[in-house]
Design a protein around this motif. Structure first.
Motif, PDB file in Angstrom:
ATOM      1  N   PRO A 206       0.823  -1.211   0.000  1.00  0.00           N
ATOM      2  CA  PRO A 206       0.000   0.000   0.000  1.00  0.00           C
ATOM      3  C   PRO A 206       0.861   1.266   0.000  1.00  0.00           C
ATOM      4  N   ALA A 207       0.474   2.239  -0.803  1.00  0.00           N
ATOM      5  CA  ALA A 207       1.215   3.506  -0.862  1.00  0.00           C
ATOM      6  C   ALA A 207       1.319   4.105   0.538  1.00  0.00           C
ATOM      7  N   GLY A 208       2.533   4.440   0.951  1.00  0.00           N
ATOM      8  CA  GLY A 208       2.766   4.998   2.276  1.00  0.00           C
ATOM      9  C   GLY A 208       2.844   3.957   3.377  1.00  0.00           C
ATOM     10  N   GLY A 209       2.697   2.667   3.013  1.00  0.00           N
ATOM     11  CA  GLY A 209       2.669   1.629   4.037  1.00  0.00           C
ATOM     12  C   GLY A 209       3.917   0.791   4.143  1.00  0.00           C
ATOM     13  N   ALA A 210       4.919   1.034   3.299  1.00  0.00           N
ATOM     14  CA  ALA A 210       6.133   0.220   3.326  1.00  0.00           C
ATOM     15  C   ALA A 210       6.907   0.444   4.617  1.00  0.00           C
ATOM     16  N   LEU A 211       7.559  -0.610   5.087  1.00  0.00           N
ATOM     17  CA  LEU A 211       8.402  -0.522   6.276  1.00  0.00           C
ATOM     18  C   LEU A 211       9.805  -0.106   5.842  1.00  0.00           C
ATOM     19  N   CYS A 212      10.150   1.137   6.057  1.00  0.00           N
ATOM     20  CA  CYS A 212      11.453   1.660   5.647  1.00  0.00           C
ATOM     21  C   CYS A 212      12.398   1.735   6.844  1.00  0.00           C
ATOM     22  N   ARG A 213      13.666   2.009   6.572  1.00  0.00           N
ATOM     23  CA  ARG A 213      14.669   2.043   7.630  1.00  0.00           C
ATOM     24  C   ARG A 213      14.712   3.369   8.389  1.00  0.00           C
ATOM     25  N   ASP A 214      14.028   4.381   7.896  1.00  0.00           N
ATOM     26  CA  ASP A 214      14.144   5.706   8.491  1.00  0.00           C
ATOM     27  C   ASP A 214      12.979   6.064   9.413  1.00  0.00           C
ATOM     28  N   GLY A 215      12.166   5.073   9.792  1.00  0.00           N
ATOM     29  CA  GLY A 215      10.965   5.387  10.562  1.00  0.00           C
ATOM     30  C   GLY A 215      11.066   5.184  12.053  1.00  0.00           C
ATOM     31  N   ALA A 216      12.197   4.699  12.559  1.00  0.00           N
ATOM     32  CA  ALA A 216      12.319   4.442  13.997  1.00  0.00           C
ATOM     33  C   ALA A 216      12.265   5.743  14.791  1.00  0.00           C
TER      34      ALA A 216
END
Length: 319
Positions: A135-145
């Motif tokens: 889903p757009a905006g739903g990816a688990l990225c490395r910069d969200g902690a």
């Protein structure tokens, strides 16, 4: 058997979701569903660098795809298609049949289809590109902690690294221990179901391919935070239970080849993560927390800092 015979015999399959698959100049693919975006990754496996010469081709077919699916899992993406580029020293029919069987067994189980690729003569090298959708905006990225987030890891760590050391002649494992460790090295399980379920609960994620500490450092760097890990909480594979603690520490914290997910989440998500663990029958262990600062620190049972050097494998600075 020429190149086109090889492709036709071992890798051509009828397209299921693709509009056009193997056999033409390009595959034809439909866009992702409305409201979703593509997630794309590629990994290369080179004999003598990523796997030992003479490894069983069936397990190699599995692993070559599994390590790529693990990247999709880390982003919370659902697999859709992949391409395969394969360099072979010779067209060995028995090897190709076993490799293709291992590859497609995991592909079918994961709901992903082969849509194209290339073959050539050369040193044994496997390059797979995978794509999925999220889903757009739903990816688990490395910069969200966020500072205060818990650090979690799935599964058990360290067994694959011990199998590598055994095969490299650095130590000798008992037969029953080697069997467990070799299974973890040769047949990693991409945590696809976990990745999808974590989208609503985790703040950042990645897969543990080069060592827990070295990989977690990427989340720290991208999120501009530090991570503090409690060694006594790290889930070490039971196969390592009788080994000296320094050996267990090195394998579980810096050994690599685990292909588990390491992720961060707010403390308010602990109950939800425990429910996911029970649903998937997969251990999810809280091992530390994110803090202001930089880098990854690991403390032992007495609170002393462990020195792990680089903390992971690097393709250009590691032996």
């Amino acid at each position: 058997m020429n190149e086109f015979d090889l492709i036709g015999r071992y890798f051509a399959r009828p397209a299921r979701r693709a509009l056009l698959g193997v056999g033409d100049d390009c595959a034809l693919l439909a866009p992702p569903p409305a409201g979703e975006v593509l997630a794309v990754s590629v990994d290369m496996l080179v004999e003598g660098r990523h796997f030992f010469a003479g490894v069983d081709p069936h397990t190699l077919g599995h692993k070559a795809l599994a390590v790529n699916l693990s990247d999709l899992a880390a982003m919370g993406a659902k697999p859709s298609w992949f391409t395969l580029a394969l360099a072979l020293p010779r067209a060995d029919e028995g090897w190709l049949a076993a490799f293709a069987d291992g590859l497609f067994a995991l592909a079918d189980a994961s709901g992903i289809e082969l849509v194209g690729g290339d073959t050539t003569r050369g040193p044994l090298t496997i390059s797979i590109q995978v794509a999925g959708h999220v889903p757009a905006g739903g990816a688990l990225c490395r910069d969200g902690a966020k500072a205060g987030d818990d650090v979690w890891v799935s599964g058990r760590l360290g067994a694959a690294a011990m199998a590598v050391r055994h095969r490299a002649g650095e130590l000798a494992l008992p037969v029953e221990v080697l069997a467990r460790c070799a299974e973890r090295l040769d047949r990693p399980a991409p945590r696809l179901a976990l990745g999808e379920r974590l989208r609503s609960h985790a703040s950042a994620a990645l897969d543990v391919s080069d060592g827990l500490v070295g990989d977690l450092a990427h989340i720290c760097e991208q999120s501009r935070l530090a991570a503090e890990i409690d060694w006594t909480c790290v889930p070490v594979d039971p196969a390592l239970q009788d080994m000296p603690e320094p050996l267990r520490q090195r394998a579980a914290l810096a050994g690599g080849d685990d292909y588990e997910l390491c992720f961060t989440a707010a403390p308010a998500e602990r109950d939800a993560i425990a429910a996911i663990s029970a649903e998937l029958a997969l251990p999810l262990t809280r091992i530390g927390a994110m803090r202001a600062g930089t880098g990854v620190t690991v403390r032992d049972a007495s609170g002393r800092l462990l020195d792990l050097g680089r903390g992971g494998f690097d393709h250009f600075s590691s032996p």
